[in-house]
Design a protein around this motif. Structure first.
Motif, PDB file in Angstrom:
ATOM      1  N   ALA A 179      32.213 111.288  10.593  1.00 54.33           N
ATOM      2  CA  ALA A 179      32.509 112.541  11.313  1.00 54.33           C
ATOM      3  C   ALA A 179      33.915 112.544  11.915  1.00 54.33           C
ATOM      4  O   ALA A 179      34.552 113.592  12.004  1.00 54.33           O
ATOM      5  CB  ALA A 179      31.472 112.744  12.416  1.00 54.33           C
ATOM      6  N   ASN A 180      34.406 111.390  12.332  1.00 55.06           N
ATOM      7  CA  ASN A 180      35.698 111.387  13.030  1.00 55.06           C
ATOM      8  C   ASN A 180      36.792 110.596  12.314  1.00 55.06           C
ATOM      9  O   ASN A 180      37.868 110.389  12.859  1.00 55.06           O
ATOM     10  CB  ASN A 180      35.523 110.843  14.456  1.00 55.06           C
ATOM     11  N   ILE A 181      36.527 110.159  11.075  1.00 55.28           N
ATOM     12  CA  ILE A 181      37.464 109.254  10.402  1.00 55.28           C
ATOM     13  C   ILE A 181      38.832 109.898  10.169  1.00 55.28           C
ATOM     14  O   ILE A 181      39.867 109.223  10.212  1.00 55.28           O
ATOM     15  CB  ILE A 181      36.860 108.710   9.083  1.00 55.28           C
ATOM     16  N   ALA A 182      38.857 111.234   9.912  1.00 56.15           N
ATOM     17  CA  ALA A 182      40.143 111.910   9.658  1.00 56.15           C
ATOM     18  C   ALA A 182      41.049 111.793  10.894  1.00 56.15           C
ATOM     19  O   ALA A 182      42.234 111.465  10.795  1.00 56.15           O
ATOM     20  CB  ALA A 182      39.893 113.369   9.299  1.00 56.15           C
ATOM     21  N   GLN A 183      40.452 112.058  12.048  1.00 53.97           N
ATOM     22  CA  GLN A 183      41.180 111.940  13.322  1.00 53.97           C
ATOM     23  C   GLN A 183      41.712 110.521  13.518  1.00 53.97           C
ATOM     24  O   GLN A 183      42.872 110.310  13.859  1.00 53.97           O
ATOM     25  CB  GLN A 183      40.211 112.220  14.480  1.00 53.97           C
ATOM     26  N   VAL A 184      40.825 109.555  13.278  1.00 56.97           N
ATOM     27  CA  VAL A 184      41.167 108.152  13.512  1.00 56.97           C
ATOM     28  C   VAL A 184      42.306 107.713  12.602  1.00 56.97           C
ATOM     29  O   VAL A 184      43.275 107.088  13.042  1.00 56.97           O
ATOM     30  CB  VAL A 184      39.925 107.241  13.306  1.00 56.97           C
ATOM     31  N   LYS A 225      34.454  99.973   6.677  1.00 53.99           N
ATOM     32  CA  LYS A 225      33.321 100.475   7.457  1.00 53.99           C
ATOM     33  C   LYS A 225      32.816 101.819   6.941  1.00 53.99           C
ATOM     34  O   LYS A 225      31.606 102.046   6.857  1.00 53.99           O
ATOM     35  CB  LYS A 225      33.732 100.603   8.929  1.00 53.99           C
ATOM     36  N   VAL A 226      33.728 102.734   6.621  1.00 48.51           N
ATOM     37  CA  VAL A 226      33.327 104.096   6.190  1.00 48.51           C
ATOM     38  C   VAL A 226      33.729 104.264   4.730  1.00 48.51           C
ATOM     39  O   VAL A 226      34.906 104.527   4.421  1.00 48.51           O
ATOM     40  CB  VAL A 226      34.009 105.168   7.071  1.00 48.51           C
ATOM     41  N   GLU A 227      32.756 104.105   3.834  1.00 46.88           N
ATOM     42  CA  GLU A 227      33.068 104.095   2.397  1.00 46.88           C
ATOM     43  C   GLU A 227      33.760 105.375   1.935  1.00 46.88           C
ATOM     44  O   GLU A 227      34.669 105.349   1.115  1.00 46.88           O
ATOM     45  CB  GLU A 227      31.775 103.870   1.602  1.00 46.88           C
ATOM     46  N   GLN A 228      33.338 106.515   2.501  1.00 50.12           N
ATOM     47  CA  GLN A 228      33.904 107.803   2.081  1.00 50.12           C
ATOM     48  C   GLN A 228      35.400 107.890   2.382  1.00 50.12           C
ATOM     49  O   GLN A 228      36.118 108.680   1.777  1.00 50.12           O
ATOM     50  CB  GLN A 228      33.180 108.965   2.786  1.00 50.12           C
ATOM     51  N   SER A 229      35.860 107.061   3.326  1.00 47.41           N
ATOM     52  CA  SER A 229      37.272 107.152   3.718  1.00 47.41           C
ATOM     53  C   SER A 229      38.138 106.134   2.988  1.00 47.41           C
ATOM     54  O   SER A 229      39.350 106.089   3.184  1.00 47.41           O
ATOM     55  CB  SER A 229      37.408 106.897   5.226  1.00 47.41           C
ATOM     56  N   CYS A 233      42.239 105.669   3.033  1.00 41.10           N
ATOM     57  CA  CYS A 233      42.811 104.488   3.691  1.00 41.10           C
ATOM     58  C   CYS A 233      43.776 103.756   2.748  1.00 41.10           C
ATOM     59  O   CYS A 233      44.868 103.346   3.159  1.00 41.10           O
ATOM     60  CB  CYS A 233      41.705 103.526   4.128  1.00 41.10           C
ATOM     61  N   VAL A 234      43.364 103.585   1.481  1.00 40.75           N
ATOM     62  CA  VAL A 234      44.223 102.908   0.511  1.00 40.75           C
ATOM     63  C   VAL A 234      45.515 103.701   0.323  1.00 40.75           C
ATOM     64  O   VAL A 234      46.617 103.144   0.274  1.00 40.75           O
ATOM     65  CB  VAL A 234      43.489 102.718  -0.835  1.00 40.75           C
ATOM     66  N   SER A 235      45.383 105.032   0.241  1.00 42.73           N
ATOM     67  CA  SER A 235      46.559 105.895   0.090  1.00 42.73           C
ATOM     68  C   SER A 235      47.502 105.735   1.292  1.00 42.73           C
ATOM     69  O   SER A 235      48.723 105.629   1.143  1.00 42.73           O
ATOM     70  CB  SER A 235      46.089 107.347  -0.046  1.00 42.73           C
ATOM     71  N   THR A 236      46.903 105.691   2.497  1.00 39.16           N
ATOM     72  CA  THR A 236      47.702 105.503   3.718  1.00 39.16           C
ATOM     73  C   THR A 236      48.419 104.155   3.697  1.00 39.16           C
ATOM     74  O   THR A 236      49.594 104.052   4.052  1.00 39.16           O
ATOM     75  CB  THR A 236      46.777 105.590   4.965  1.00 39.16           C
ATOM     76  N   LEU A 237      47.713 103.112   3.248  1.00 39.43           N
ATOM     77  CA  LEU A 237      48.313 101.778   3.192  1.00 39.43           C
ATOM     78  C   LEU A 237      49.476 101.734   2.196  1.00 39.43           C
ATOM     79  O   LEU A 237      50.501 101.109   2.445  1.00 39.43           O
ATOM     80  CB  LEU A 237      47.251 100.727   2.822  1.00 39.43           C
ATOM     81  N   LYS A 265      35.486  94.459  -0.988  1.00 33.15           N
ATOM     82  CA  LYS A 265      34.406  95.387  -0.628  1.00 33.15           C
ATOM     83  C   LYS A 265      34.098  96.348  -1.776  1.00 33.15           C
ATOM     84  O   LYS A 265      32.943  96.684  -2.031  1.00 33.15           O
ATOM     85  CB  LYS A 265      34.816  96.168   0.634  1.00 33.15           C
ATOM     86  N   TYR A 266      35.142  96.827  -2.458  1.00 30.04           N
ATOM     87  CA  TYR A 266      34.959  97.815  -3.540  1.00 30.04           C
ATOM     88  C   TYR A 266      35.577  97.285  -4.827  1.00 30.04           C
ATOM     89  O   TYR A 266      36.675  97.696  -5.218  1.00 30.04           O
ATOM     90  CB  TYR A 266      35.604  99.156  -3.162  1.00 30.04           C
ATOM     91  N   PRO A 267      34.907  96.321  -5.510  1.00 28.41           N
ATOM     92  CA  PRO A 267      35.495  95.741  -6.725  1.00 28.41           C
ATOM     93  C   PRO A 267      35.644  96.808  -7.821  1.00 28.41           C
ATOM     94  O   PRO A 267      34.857  97.755  -7.912  1.00 28.41           O
ATOM     95  CB  PRO A 267      34.493  94.653  -7.123  1.00 28.41           C
ATOM     96  N   ASN A 268      36.685  96.623  -8.647  1.00 25.71           N
ATOM     97  CA  ASN A 268      36.941  97.496  -9.811  1.00 25.71           C
ATOM     98  C   ASN A 268      37.097  98.967  -9.450  1.00 25.71           C
ATOM     99  O   ASN A 268      36.667  99.850 -10.184  1.00 25.71           O
ATOM    100  CB  ASN A 268      35.824  97.341 -10.855  1.00 25.71           C
ATOM    101  N   LYS A 269      37.705  99.235  -8.310  1.00 28.57           N
ATOM    102  CA  LYS A 269      37.845 100.627  -7.904  1.00 28.57           C
ATOM    103  C   LYS A 269      39.303 100.998  -7.613  1.00 28.57           C
ATOM    104  O   LYS A 269      39.752 102.083  -7.949  1.00 28.57           O
ATOM    105  CB  LYS A 269      36.974 100.882  -6.661  1.00 28.57           C
TER     106      LYS A 269
END
Length: 966
Positions: A366-371, A400-404, A408-412, A437-441
């Motif tokens: 719910a708040n990941i965009a803000q964070v 922690k939040v798979e949908q994000s 997060c990778v794009s931000t990094l 955490k997310y192999p082959n992705k």
């Protein structure tokens, strides 16, 4: 000093017209003689001036003890200001002049009956502050009167005096019945008296954890809650802390208490607010989650916590450390309050880092965009530590939040494009975790990472990049070149990078065997032959042996599927979190450590637990550990009284890591093979090689050029030695049980003969006895009791003698023991006085138990803890003994001792002499560290023991001698 200065300032209200600073001016010689004359003056004003000068001299550190009798004579006065000053002097010098202090006793007795309640309270307060054994017994009667005084101010002062007196002479306080009077004061009509009585009882209970002084019940709880509304803020804190130790009978009582405590959340004092939060957090466990009130309570807890964050930075930090615990236990309380944790530009770094940690814990879909928007902003700040933490936080959000994760990778990647060195390095470290955490992705970003290879100079970032290259070697065309570039400076790299590089090249070899034979040969040679690090050598030998004997198995081991990493890797272990929740608002909640980790002495070692709601599906055993109402869990470490704070320093050192479950049974000690268990950490500190993997020498040839057919170096000289359990610290050989000895001869036992010994089986101490009836009559109704002893040994149940003992019959019985009995230091330390009763009489005898019975299965120290503790214990506490006529080698000795829970931490050999570094932990928390020296061919061993309680050294040496010679 500050108290005396404050007292002088306070005295101005009693009519002092001139400033008191003149008393602190430099004085001349012969001053003591002049003061003596002035103190004996007939004029009251002159006397008062003289006493002020004496107090001023005392305050600045001058010795005015020579004036003791003259000052004490000034006590006989109606002037309250003068009396206060004299009492102040008395408190300071009574200890150095105990014989003179007795002169003041009559005045105390008289002042305790003065019509003015201020003088009565002043007298009783001073009595409590005079820590002189000689005069305490004279003060009991005045104190008893003041505890029942009609004026509440006197009663509340007397209540605190009981706690002070208990600290000086506990037995006297108990004998005089002051503790019962204190308990009665909990029902007092005045709330401040109640608060002080609670504070005094809590203080006494802390120093005597086994005593059930605060025997709380619904009636006394009701009285405390009534007093809560009218107390001062400190009184409220005392009462709330006391309430937190109570276990409600059911959820209705729990809700009732919560309703009456909730108004404290709006108090102006932050300490009161945190104490109220502690009570509510504990009692919420008892409430059903589907109850309407439960939801209401969650909503009420958020605003006071948010309000604490508007205070000054130091208070904010304390509040944030407590909120961190609360969020781990109940994130729903603050899930809608994310914005208050956003960092302000003028926050100190310690507040910023703590806020960042809480933001991650509260992050959700719910708040990941803000964070993420906030974190990206933080990553462009100037504070390097803060930027690093912010970049790591983005990675934690992805995990922690798979949908994000994609965002997060794009931000990094955006941050990597900034080319700021420390940002790039942190980003690579967290991307490695995202791959786990997310192999082959997200492997498409590897090319971008490889572009930044040359800029990496921090070990963690280099190790992360090497892991990525090794893990995805088949997707990187020039993987061998990249890894080879790292190999050039192999010996200059940190251990972390060396280990990662070794594994990565072995992975690459298994994926592309024909192209990388030389590379793998080179790295294995560097790791095994040129390295001094035992961790690296051992890993190199294992890989070499795997590759040379079974390449298929090597592939299955090295390229095995990795377990996904968990969402929150830095959560506090659940049982520790429960204990810390019970200490909200104290230093434990700021340190995030239980009090036993940093409080010295016997205080603070009570392990508190959150109560479990009845019917919540918990086992009956776990419910029992919650204790009866008002009870706390038995402390882990008991003190041996007498000789001051003899063992206090050590008793609270919790040197073992917390177990995953409080009630879980301990497994048997792990067998230790010849593999090096210590890593490189102790290598330099303990000097030389610590019995790590054996040097493999010429028997282990370099791998040949082609893997499948030619990697066939001989097995015998290499890994065979590495895994040779017989040659290293091997399997324990069983617990040492001393032979039975005669404890009670038939002559003394009216025909009953008792032979016995002690054993420790599966973690339980057993008293094993052989009972023989040498009388002419049948013996029945057996019972047993122990006197108080050094380690609190007590029967864990009744003595079970299955049948009546007939004449000439012999029977074996085993009595399980625990260590929660009353404690008193014995001489010798391991002496046990026993009383056995049967239908004929009661018989008494003494026996000595081997101290090895008290060595716990959790006595194996971590290597760093061992070193730190060894250095920390003063050298004067070290004792050295010799064991003669012992013909075991060091490995056999280690195995024997391990059977008695003496654990070998490290072993090294210097000039033909083996040195074993060992640790053991007694049931009361005392840790003993030893160095056992075994000279090849010599029957004499040398044992050096270090312990904060040197009294146990002799007993431990006797245990070593008995076990090794058995």
């Amino acid at each position: 000093m500050q108290e005396w200065a404050n007292q002088l300032c306070e005295n101005r209200q009693f009519g002092s017209k001139m400033t008191d600073s003149k008393y602190f001016t430099t004085t001349k010689k012969g001053e003591i003689f002049e003061l003596k004359a002035e103190l004996n003056s007939d004029k009251k004003e002159k006397k008062k001036e003289a006493v002020k000068k004496v107090i001023a001299s005392m305050t600045v550190g001058k010795d005015v003890s020579a004036l003791f009798p003259d000052v004490v004579n000034c006590m006989q006065t109606d002037n309250l200001e003068l009396k206060k000053l004299v009492y102040l002097y008395l408190m300071n010098y009574a200890k150095s002049q105990p014989d003179m202090a007795i002169m003041a006793v009559n005045t105390f007795v008289k002042d305790c009956e003065d019509p003015n309640p201020l003088i009565r309270a002043l007298a009783v307060r001073t009595m409590g502050c005079i820590r002189v054994d000689k005069i305490t017994e004279y003060l009991c009667e005045p104190l008893r009167k003041c505890l029942k005084d009609e004026d509440p101010y006197v009663r509340k002062t007397a209540a605190v005096c009981v706690a002070k007196l208990h600290d000086i002479n506990a037995q006297l306080v108990e004998d005089q019945g002051f503790l019962d009077t204190l308990k009665d004061l909990i029902s007092d009509s005045n709330p401040m008296v109640v608060a002080n009585a609670v504070a005094a009882l809590s203080e006494i209970a802390e120093s005597h954890p086994n005593s059930n002084l605060l025997d709380l019940n619904p009636q006394s709880i009701n009285k405390l809650l009534t007093a809560l509304n009218e107390c001062t803020e400190w009184g409220q804190i005392f009462i709330l802390d006391c309430l937190a130790n109570y276990t409600p009978r059911d959820d209705r009582e729990s809700q009732s208490i919560c309703e009456r405590v909730t108004p404290r959340l709006s108090h102006a004092n932050s300490a009161v607010v945190l104490s109220a939060v502690k009570v509510l957090m504990k009692f919420m466990e008892m409430l059903p989650k589907d109850l309407d009130y439960y939801g209401t309570l969650l909503k009420k807890l958020a605003p006071p916590l948010v309000t604490l964050l508007s205070a000054e930075p130091e208070l904010q930090y304390v509040a944030l450390r407590n909120i961190n615990l609360i969020v781990q236990k109940r994130p729903e309380i603050l899930k809608h309050e994310m914005k208050v944790f956003f960092v302000k530009y003028n926050d100190p770094i310690y507040v910023k880092l703590e806020k960042l940690d809480i933001m991650i814990r509260l992050a959700s879909q719910a708040n990941i965009a803000q964070v993420l928007a906030e974190l990206k902003e933080y990553a462009t700040e100037v504070d390097v530590d803060f930027v690093r933490k912010a970049v790591r936080a983005i990675g934690r959000c992805a995990i922690k939040v798979e949908q994000s994760a994609e965002r997060c990778v794009s931000t990094l990647l955006d941050l990597i494009q900034t080319k700021v060195n420390y940002v790039v390095q942190e980003a690579i470290v967290v991307i490695k975790d995202i791959f786990r955490k997310y192999p082959n992705k997200y492997e498409s970003v590897i090319a971008t990472l490889c572009e930044n290879l040359d800029s990496l100079d921090e070990p963690e970032a280099r190790a992360a990049m090497i892991w990525i290259v090794g893990e995805y070697a088949e997707r990187i065309d020039n993987a061998d070149e990249l890894l080879e570039s790292f190999l050039e400076g192999f010996h200059d790299e940190s251990t972390q990078v060396q280990l990662q590089l070794l594994t990565a090249i072995v992975k690459l070899f298994l994926k592309k065997p024909t192209e990388t034979q030389e590379l793998v040969q080179q790295v294995l040679s560097l790791a095994t032959q040129d390295s001094d690090n035992p961790d690296l050598r051992d890993r190199g030998y294992i890989y070499w042996r795997l590759l040379s004997t079974d390449p298929v198995a090597a592939k299955e081991v090295v390229l095995a599927e990795k377990p996904l990493i968990s969402e929150e890797t830095d959560l506090i272990e659940p049982t520790l979190l429960e204990e810390l929740i019970c200490h909200i608002g104290t230093l434990a909640s700021v340190y995030h450590k239980p009090p036993s980790a940093f409080v010295e002495g016997s205080r603070g070692v009570q392990h508190k637990r959150i109560p479990i709601r009845s019917g919540s599906g918990e086992s009956s055993e776990s419910q029992d550990t919650g204790g009866a109402p008002g009870a706390t869990e038995a402390p882990a470490a008991a003190v041996i009284p007498s000789q001051g704070d003899l063992l206090g320093d050590l008793l609270n050192l919790d040197l073992t890591p917390p177990t995953s479950s409080a009630g879980a049974p301990r497994g048997p000690p792990m067998p230790m093979g010849g593999v090096d268990l210590l890593g490189g950490g102790l290598d330099s500190l303990l000097g030389g090689d610590i019995g790590g993997s054996p040097a493999m020498g010429s028997g282990f040839g370099a791998p040949a050029a082609v893997m499948p057919s030619s990697l066939n170096a001989p097995v015998g000289g290499g890994l065979g030695d590495l895994f040779d359990l017989g040659g290293g610290v091997g399997m324990p050989m069983g617990t040492f049980v001393p032979p039975k000895t005669l404890w009670l001869p038939a002559m003394k036992g009216k025909g009953l003969e008792i032979m016995g010994t002690f054993a420790r089986r599966a973690g339980v101490i057993q008293m094993e006895m052989t009972l023989t009836n040498k009388a002419m009559s049948v013996m029945t109704d057996f019972a047993i009791q122990f006197n108080r002893n050094s380690f609190g040994l007590a029967p864990a149940g009744p003595l079970q003698v299955p049948t009546p003992l007939s004449p000439n019959q012999t029977i074996d019985v085993s009595l399980p023991l625990n260590t929660v009995g009353p404690v008193m230091k014995m001489e010798p330390l391991n002496n046990l006085q026993v009383a056995v009763k049967n239908n004929i009489d009661v018989f008494y005898f003494s026996c000595q138990y081997p101290i090895s019975m008290l060595f716990g299965e959790d006595g194996k120290m971590d290597r760093q803890v061992f070193l730190a503790t060894w250095k920390d214990i003063p050298n004067e506490n070290e004792a050295q003994f010799q064991i003669n006529d012992c013909h075991l080698n060091s490995d056999a000795a280690s195995n024997k001792l391990q059977g008695s829970n003496v654990f070998t931490i490290a072993k090294r050999t210097v000039e033909g002499q083996d040195m074993l570094y060992q640790s053991m932990k007694l049931t009361n928390g005392i840790c003993v560290l030893t160095e056992l020296r075994v000279q090849t061919g010599s029957p004499t061993y040398t044992v050096s023991l270090k312990c904060r309680a040197p009294e146990v050294s002799q007993c431990v040496f006797q245990c070593y001698e008995a076990v090794l010679k058995n």
